[in-house]
Design a protein around this motif. Sequence first.
Motif: not given
Length: 263
Positions: A5-7, A16-17, A86-88
């Motif tokens: 749940s955390s960026r 993300k990379g 939001a992360l997905f």
Amino acid sequence: MKHISSRDNAQFKRLKGLAEDARSRRAEAATLIDGEHLLEAALESDWPLSRLLLQEGMENSPVVRSALAALGKRGLSPEVLVLAPALFKALSPVVTPTGILAEIPLHGPRRETDSTDDVLVLAGVQDAGNLGTLLRTAAAAGCRQAWLDRQCAQAWSPKAMRAGMGAQFRLVIEEGCDLVQRLANCDRQVLATSLADDSVSLYALDLRVPSVWVFGSEGQGVPTDLLALASRKVTIQMPGMIESLNVGAAAAVCLFEQVRQRI
């Protein structure tokens, strides 16, 4: 299942990379695929699967249950990560995420190649969507290999994967090729699209023999050093008042004329 749940989560930063950076994908030798279709295509090709990424709320959806069942039948039990919406969305290459992503290695099952294979050669195709479309067309037309130079977009980027619709799992793709060396030592006819005066009409060629097809970027076309190595320069006759075709359209016309001659 592990929830993220955390960026600031280390796994999220790594993913993300993979989603955004070609250097990260090369360094990790991995990429992300989006949606059920690409996941099914990977499984049908016996491609390894590192982990499954789900949007929160999708854990018990029919799509996910079906995917997990298919993995189970193959004896696979990849790590499953559940991400906050939001992360997905930050990882997904589409505006409306499907809710399911997967991480796969860039290298799958070993596939044999030989001198009877038709080959797609791309020089300087920098748009990932165009590149994926070209790979999809080549795979559909029966090509088995693709050689890409260093100026091409990465074949395994999420955008190229989505445009390829599974073609990357069907082709033996070699990136960063020295195309001059490859073509100079090629034992098949080399055909390069060109508007030069000495080009031959596509429809006058015998395409029943193994062929290596060379296509260039939208703006520059096939580089002159590669044109010099072509057995034939090829033109597509266009009776309409248009100067040239999109590289994807040109490749489709050429490759499926080859298919037509071989039927």
